[in-house]
Design a protein around this motif. Structure first.
Motif, PDB file in Angstrom:
ATOM      1  N   LEU B1017       0.843  -1.188   0.000  1.00  0.00           N
ATOM      2  CA  LEU B1017       0.000   0.000   0.000  1.00  0.00           C
ATOM      3  C   LEU B1017       0.880   1.240   0.000  1.00  0.00           C
ATOM      4  N   MET B1018       0.630   2.094  -0.959  1.00  0.00           N
ATOM      5  CA  MET B1018       1.369   3.350  -0.997  1.00  0.00           C
ATOM      6  C   MET B1018       0.375   4.495  -1.009  1.00  0.00           C
ATOM      7  N   GLU B1019       0.461   5.355  -0.017  1.00  0.00           N
ATOM      8  CA  GLU B1019      -0.523   6.421   0.030  1.00  0.00           C
ATOM      9  C   GLU B1019       0.141   7.780  -0.010  1.00  0.00           C
ATOM     10  N   ASN B1020      -0.626   8.692  -0.492  1.00  0.00           N
ATOM     11  CA  ASN B1020      -0.174  10.078  -0.484  1.00  0.00           C
ATOM     12  C   ASN B1020      -1.392  10.952  -0.229  1.00  0.00           C
ATOM     13  N   PRO B1021      -1.788  11.021   1.046  1.00  0.00           N
ATOM     14  CA  PRO B1021      -3.038  11.703   1.377  1.00  0.00           C
ATOM     15  C   PRO B1021      -3.027  13.172   0.947  1.00  0.00           C
ATOM     16  N   ASN B1022      -1.857  13.762   0.937  1.00  0.00           N
ATOM     17  CA  ASN B1022      -1.796  15.171   0.545  1.00  0.00           C
ATOM     18  C   ASN B1022      -2.262  15.367  -0.880  1.00  0.00           C
ATOM     19  N   LYS B1023      -1.909  14.409  -1.715  1.00  0.00           N
ATOM     20  CA  LYS B1023      -2.333  14.502  -3.104  1.00  0.00           C
ATOM     21  C   LYS B1023      -3.656  13.787  -3.314  1.00  0.00           C
ATOM     22  N   ASN B1024      -4.219  13.287  -2.207  1.00  0.00           N
ATOM     23  CA  ASN B1024      -5.497  12.583  -2.305  1.00  0.00           C
ATOM     24  C   ASN B1024      -5.365  11.297  -3.134  1.00  0.00           C
ATOM     25  N   CYS B1026      -3.764   7.185  -3.648  1.00  0.00           N
ATOM     26  CA  CYS B1026      -3.361   5.958  -2.986  1.00  0.00           C
ATOM     27  C   CYS B1026      -3.252   4.861  -4.030  1.00  0.00           C
ATOM     28  N   GLN B1027      -2.288   3.985  -3.836  1.00  0.00           N
ATOM     29  CA  GLN B1027      -2.148   2.851  -4.736  1.00  0.00           C
ATOM     30  C   GLN B1027      -1.943   1.598  -3.906  1.00  0.00           C
TER      31      GLN B1027
END
Lengths: 357, 1066
Positions: B1017-1024, B1026-1027
């Motif tokens: 799981l790779m997330e980037n909440p700032n950019k909204n 997730c992969q």
């Protein structure tokens, strides 16, 4: 030490009916957790708040994902996303479409439009049903209305087939749709004493007897609308009050039959003409949409209230109406027996149902 | 031109609205295989298109058939702009390539888009016609069956177990190619998914080739993994155990009676040491030259302790063995009967040589036919830290190969050091962080029964099985395989508490499942050791060194924790041990999971003693007393909970150093760990007693505290990480497989190791607690096959993913388990041999009739149903034919596809007649099978999933193919999808749905040995954004309920007798 992500997914859907109800009732996750903790059933499991929270979150998410499917319940059976045992499917659907009587009582007969939707917060405040739940219920009414509006065939059956609801619930929805379609006025103060079940019963009577579908299943039209021809024919009943002889004859027949059988006989005799006029007037005016809407208010004002002020008992009412209806058959100049029966049959059962405090 | 692939697109349903104006979709489908693409017509303005296409035919090499997936793309036609993709379906057609599995793939598949998830469903029919039989096995390995199951699949018999197969394939990761900068995330995800499909197809084909070379026909315990090495590429690797499997065909002939299971301790005779020159070479603890010296006297001096009766029994039974055995292997039979010792040496040497011929005598299996496993030495593991570099030439993946080779060699030498010639329950794994990669391998050193290793030993008649001393198989595997006087590590040996003849260690750690005939007391218990260590951020070489320096300490601590926890539960053996070490940028995580058991053959575990460093201090002493009391209480409580009531051991065994009641046992060093450069680690604590915990500083206090805070499961719950829960045998049929993922963000940057440990421990404990809570409605229930996998996806993040199954059991019958056990086992084995393969699902038939009536109002459904039913009828016939094949002479070489039509009608006639013979129930069932599969509007048939190799209360009648799927999901609207949790929740649900759909399309009704290999799981909440990547695998099977089978039993028996006669004629 924040939990960034927390999910639990089962191959077969995992749900507790309790949480589902909380979700349906519009509780937020945190409130639901509070309710569950207070419920105490969890004590034996020594469940900490975080465990309950995590469980509640998982279930709420599942329900949210299911909600889309619940909007067209037939999809629920052949969708692939969730594996839901048949009995669970039935529960999910039935509960989702269940509604609060207090809420539905408020919107019954109102136009299922955006305007009404805006009033939901007032209704929510008034009834104590959470706004979220109000919205769901309202949207359910609207959805069912939209789907069955254009369908042919029996209303209840249509609802049952398209929304896979139980017979009881399908009947209730039929009533709601029927009320919404004909815009019956139910909100007046005088009608407040009537419960949804009273009105739903009446709607059922109307659907079964006064719509086109009621006489002929083969007819293209369906039973959301009242049978126009029948409404026209109702005008003929006017003779019962305009023809003085007929009115007197009717009165004497009824009075003969009732004499000695009830304490309220005197009041009945005195009020006969008024009451009869009331009922027949309702019948003759039903060709006007406006008067159709006032059907229930008219029934209450013109018939129920006078009787109530005279302290008729329910038994009195039954007796009176039975004889009132039957006596008309003996009137030799009265030619509209079929229409009369069709009319009075419904009126009778509606009034029986509505005659209470 | 060895194959023709045919695909037909039938219909779609629940498609998304692609045209906002009309609220409808103009859908068409592209069907692609290799470089050939076909298209259906556009079905305008419908969300439920009925394409009913022609058969698209692809003429392809069978090599491609194995490598390539069938790729189905659903698109929305747009006159003015580019067509919009709705989604894709990848269908692995491998199951169609071997004759015993599925013959048609037919059903509703979720249309999957990597950005939007599942968007409607599509009904597809796929068939393969293989012809030109002569060339069939040239470049491809069609026909080799793959099983994820780590035991011999039900309904099969392992004629020969050939051994270890491995392969790896590398490629550049599309995500990291330059083109990724200009293409859409969707295109990039799809390129990746497709590549991995291709790679795993290729991998499977290559492994298949190896198997064919070895003469096998199947791979069991197939374990395939992906290493996402980022910049440096993508590695797909697999290991497995090559076998020659035979379908069990007769009711009782071949099936081994559990009670007369072959002897297991023959090799255990002292004379075995005679030939151990290689022994201990790699181990400092036993110096090379001394070995032969010590070995010699042992063989002559050891016999005395044995009771006199023993050699006799061995003699008598081994005599007929000699006759039957030795000629085959060409060994001299002179030693027959007289002295058991030499014979066994001989036997052992045979095995040894048989195994030594192989590069790696490894087996990925975790449970074995009884008699296969003779002795178990202990866990062997090896780890190595590597720096990743770009894979320059994908065709020559030498570096990766060399790395694994190195590790396997190490494992092999560890096994030798333990006096074992084989490693069972073998597995490999990696943990990657940036450029650092930890490669790990572990297994259980063991001595195997030679007869499974050789060819020509297929006829395991009843007499053959008793060729060795029928010593109790319930304890044989516990007996030490190594030389008592030359132990590879310090251990406390005692005489076996069961047979009193052989020596056993005080504690036994293994990576395998508890052998089904092992004698145990009480129930098993899930034991976990958790460890979190901070690490400085670093780069390159220095970082790798730092990590590899930490590893031995971590292993040591995990081991100590395991040992303490085992003692705390008063158990003495661990099964299914798996130690995972994950590396992150600033920390290392270690998680060891196992199932603790009390083996009655092993001595009772001693307690745990607390000692203060500074005696005399009254406060401390009081404190210590308190802790000691709590520990003793916990032990007593656990004893009661797990019903550990070993038989009284009042009778002293002569000559054995019976431990004192409160023995401070010594840590048995079953590990021979090593980190990078073969650095050996002695886990034995030197001379120090392991189970005196010294309270000398706060750390130790907290250690003890944490030891005690491990909550035992609530009443009615048990848990284990092995296939079966030791001590529970009466499963009922309810089961719930689940996957749970939790990610914790460490808010405080400056945590101590101690605090970090606490956080990590709590995370695992809370997960367990939350499982118990969620599944409380299933009580009494057992969480089986609890597989935890930990990762450090980012700095300050800890991710734990768990897959397990909750199974209910009948509480009342738990008492009479040991007596019951062999019987049930025997039954199940006998039942396994039935060939009756009809899918049944009584539920689904009722659902069908119900919902089809519901849908009668919809015009298209009736139209569809008739057509679909007719199509499916063919497939049904096809399936019938697969078991009908068994009725025919095997010599009958009508190959699939060659005379298909005629055969089908023929077999259909047969099947109909046979159905008429059988009970009406069967008939109804078969009808439901037919209709349940591609019925337009009907409900979905239930597909059960379990990480175990069996389904309680049912019998697996057919394996229809391996499931190996890889999915990527990405979102750019994370918040709208309910955050990471919402995103992952729906993704996991979608993965389940797609697995179920594929299984159902293969005609199966369950997945066994299901596992989730990866969840990245790779997330980037700032950019909204997730992969997430998920890789799952399992075996699709058809099962029938035990109860139903009773009804059909008689017919099945008749059929079986036919089969066996057919076999005989061959």
């Amino acid at each position: 030490m924040a939990v960034e992500l927390d999910v639990f997914v089962g191959n077969t859907i995992i749900m507790s009916e309790e949480v589902y109800q909380l979700w349906l009732d519009g509780y937020t996750v945190n409130d639901a957790v509070k309710v569950r903790m207070e419920g105490g059933v969890l004590d034996e499991f020594d469940a900490k708040a975080d465990v309950v929270l995590s469980d509640t979150m998982d279930q709420y998410r599942t329900f949210q994902m299911c909600e889309r499917l619940l909007h067209s319940p037939t999809k629920l059976a052949n969708q692939l996303l969730f594996q839901i045992p048949p009995h669970r499917q039935a529960t999910l659907i039935e509960r989702y479409y269940a509604f609060d009587d207090v809420f539905v009582r408020e919107v019954l007969g109102k136009k299922l439009s955006k305007g009404t939707k805006k009033d939901l917060d007032d209704i929510s405040a008034k009834t104590g049903v959470m706004l979220k739940s109000c919205r769901r219920q309202f949207d359910n009414f609207k959805r069912v209305f939209k789907v069955v509006e254009e369908l042919k065939g029996p209303l209840v059956e249509n609802i049952r087939q398209h929304f896979l609801l139980s017979d009881k619930l399908a009947r209730d929805y039929a009533a709601i749709v029927f009320f919404a379609n004909n815009r019956f006025e139910t909100g007046k103060r005088k009608l407040q004493y009537l419960t949804f079940q009273d009105l739903a019963f009446c709607a059922g009577q109307l659907i079964n007897n006064w719509t086109v579908g009621a006489v002929d299943n083969m007819v293209e039209d369906m039973d959301v609308d009242l049978d126009k021809e029948f409404l026209q024919e109702l005008k003929e009943l006017k003779v019962l009050i305009t023809d003085k002889d007929l009115l007197d004859q009717h009165k004497s027949l009824v009075c003969t039959a009732l004499r000695g059988k009830t304490k309220a006989f005197n009041e009945m005799e005195a009020n006969f003409k008024n009451l009869s006029r009331g009922l027949v007037n309702i019948a003759t005016k039903l060709t006007n949409t406006k008067d159709v809407r006032d059907f229930f208010i008219d029934l209450v004002e013109k018939f129920i209230e006078p009787c109530r002020s005279d302290h008729w008992t329910a038994a009195d009412m039954k007796l009176y109406l039975t004889h009132y209806t039957n006596s008309a058959h003996i009137l030799d100049t009265f030619k509209h027996q079929v229409v009369w029966d069709r009319y009075m049959g419904v009126i009778k059962s509606c009034i029986f149902k509505m005659y209470h405090d | 031109m060895p194959g023709k692939l045919k695909a037909k697109i039938v219909a779609g349903r629940h498609l998304p609205v692609m045209d906002r104006a009309s609220d409808l979709t103009d859908a068409f489908v592209e069907v692609k295989f290799g470089n050939t693409t076909f298209k259906t017509d556009v079905y305008p303005k419908s969300l439920n298109p009925q394409w009913n296409s022609e058969w698209f035919k692809f003429e392809v090499d069978d090599e491609d058939l194995q490598d390539e997936p069938l790729q189905i793309t659903v698109l929305d036609h747009d006159t003015y702009s580019a067509n919009d993709a709705i989604g894709k379906v990848y269908i692995d057609i491998d199951p169609l390539l071997y004759s015993e599995a599925a013959s048609v793939i037919s059903g509703w598949f979720p249309i999957y888009d990597t950005i939007h998830g599942i968007r409607g469903e599509i009904n597809v029919l796929v068939k393969v016609e293989l012809f030109n039989d002569l060339n069939r096995f040239r470049q491809s390995s069609c026909g080799v069956k793959f099983f994820c199951t780590t035991s011999i699949p039900k309904g099969y018999r392992a004629a020969i177990v050939h051994g270890f197969v491995e392969e790896l394939v590398v490629n550049e990761d599309p995500e990291y190619q330059w083109i990724d900068r200009i293409r859409t995330p969707r295109a990039s995800n799809e390129a990746r998914q497709r590549l991995i499909f291709l790679m795993s197809g290729e991998l499977q084909r290559k492994i298949g080739l190896k198997v064919l070379e070895m003469g096998g026909n199947a791979v069991v315990g197939y374990l395939q993994c992906f290493d996402l090495e980022g910049e440096s590429g993508l590695v797909v690797r697999a290991i497995g155990t090559a076998c020659t499997l035979e379908k069990l065909s007769s009711g009782s002939g071949t099936h081994t009676h559990p009670n007369t299971a072959p002897a297991s301790n023959a090799c255990n005779s002292p004379s075995k040491d005679g030939k151990e020159p290689v022994f201990g070479e790699d181990l400092p603890s036993s110096s090379g030259p001394s070995t032969p010296f010590r070995a010699l006297p042992t063989s002559s001096s050891s016999p005395p302790p044995f009771s006199p009766s023993k050699p006799c029994s061995r003699q008598s039974s081994s005599s007929d063995t000699d006759l039957s055995l030795t000629p085959k292997t060409g060994m001299g039979s002179g030693s027959m009967g007289k002295d058991a010792g030499p014979l066994k040496t001989l036997l052992r040497q045979q095995t040894q040589t048989a195994l030594e011929q192989r590069e790696f005598p490894f087996f990925t299996l975790t449970s074995f036919p009884s008699g296969f496993l003779l002795h178990v030495g202990g866990v062997v593991s090896a780890r190595s830290v590597k720096l990743l570099d770009r894979i320059h030439n994908p065709d020559e993946p030498e570096t990766r190969d060399a790395w694994w080779e190195e590790i396997r060699q190490e494992i092999k030498s560890h096994a030798k050091a333990l006096g074992c010639h084989a490693v069972v329950g073998y597995s490999e794994s990696t943990s990657i962080c940036e450029e650092v990669c930890i490669l790990s391998a572990s297994g259980t050193a063991a001595i195997l029964n030679p007869r499974y290793m050789r060819e020509g030993c297929l006829d395991l008649g009843g007499s053959d099985q008793r060729f060795e001393d029928p010593s109790p198989s319930s304890c044989g595997f516990c007996h030490i395989p190594y030389d008592e006087l030359n132990m590879p590590f310090p251990a406390q040996l005692t005489y076996c508490f069961h047979c009193r003849r052989q020596k056993v260690p005080d504690v036994l750690f293994t990576t395998i499942d508890l052998p089904s005939d092992a004698a145990i007391a009480g129930k098993g218990c899930f034991i976990q050791a958790r460890l979190c260590r901070l690490k400085k951020k670093g780069q390159g070489e220095a970082n790798a060194t730092a990590i590899s320096n930490q590893l031995p300490f971590m292993e040591y601590e995990l081991h100590t924790q395991l040992m303490n926890k085992l003692k705390l539960r008063s158990m003495n053996a661990l099964f299914g041990l798996s130690i995972q070490i994950s590396v992150g940028e600033n920390m290392l995580l270690g998680l060891a999971s196992a199932t603790g058991v009390y083996l009655t053959a092993l001595p009772a575990p001693g307690g745990i003693q607390i000692a203060g460093k500074t005696p005399g201090d009254l406060n401390t002493e009081q404190h210590i007393l308190n802790i000691q009391k709590r520990i003793n209480d916990t032990i007593a409580k656990n004893k009661e909970f797990y019903e550990v009531n070993p038989p009284d051991l009042t009778e002293e065994v002569v000559g054995s150093p019976i431990p004192e009641p409160r023995l401070r046992s010594r840590l048995f060093r079953s590990h021979s760990e090593s980190s990078d450069e073969l650095s050996e680690l002695d886990l034995s604590h030197g001379k120090k007693d392991a189970f005196v915990l010294e309270v000398d500083d706060t750390d130790a206090v907290e250690d003890i505290q944490s030891l005690l805070t491990d909550a035992s499961p609530p009443k009615g719950f048990y848990s284990c990480n092995t296939e079966t829960m030791p001590g529970i045998y009466n499963w009922t049929s309810a089961l719930q497989m689940f996957t749970s993922v939790r990610v914790l963000r460490l808010s405080n940057a400056n945590l101590s190791n101690q605090a970090l440990n606490k956080v990590f421990t709590d995370l695992c404990e809370n997960l367990l607690k939350s499982f118990y809570f969620k599944l409380r409605s299933m009580i009494p229930c057992c969480l089986s096959h609890l597989v935890f996998s930990v990762a450090v996806p980012e700095e300050d993040l800890i991710q734990v993913a768990v897959t397990a199954v909750a199974m209910t059991f009948d509480k009342d019958q738990t008492q009479d388990k040991p007596a019951e056990k062999p019987i049930t086992k025997g039954c199940s084995e006998a039942e396994d041999q039935l060939q009756f393969s009809l899918e049944l699902c009584t539920d689904s038939s009722s659902i069908n009739s119900q919902s089809s009536s519901k849908n009668s109002g919809v015009p298209e459904s009736s139209h569809l149903s008739t057509r679909a039913a007719s199509v499916d009828y063919g497939s049904f016939a096809d399936r019938c034919s697969t078991w009908l094949e068994l009725l025919r002479l095997k010599a009958h070489t009508i190959r699939r596809g060659s005379v298909k039509t005629s055969r089908r009608t023929q077999s259909l006639a047969h099947s109909v007649s046979s159905l008429e013979h059988s009970s009406p129930l069967t008939d109804g069932r078969s009808r439901s099978l037919r209709s349940s599969r591609s019925f337009g509007g009907s409900s979905v048939s239930v597909v059960k999933m379990t990480p175990l190799s069996f389904l309680p209360g049912t019998r697996i009648v057919k394996y229809v193919g391996i499931i190996n799927m890889f999915f990527i999901r990405e979102t750019t609207s994370l918040r709208e999808e309910g955050g990471v949790s919402g995103f992952l929740h729906s993704f996991v649900a979608e993965v389940f749905a797609m697995v179920r759909a594929h299984v159902a399309a293969l005609g199966g009704n369950a997945v066994v040995s299901y596992s989730m290999k990866d969840c990245v799981l790779m997330e980037n909440p700032n950019k909204n954004q997730c992969q997430c990547l998920i890789n799952v695998s399992g075996d699709a099977v058809i099962y029938i309920r035990e109860t139903d089978q009773e009804v059909t039993g008689s017919t099945a028996n008749i059929r079986l007798s036919c089969t066996s006669s057919a076999d005989g004629a061959t």
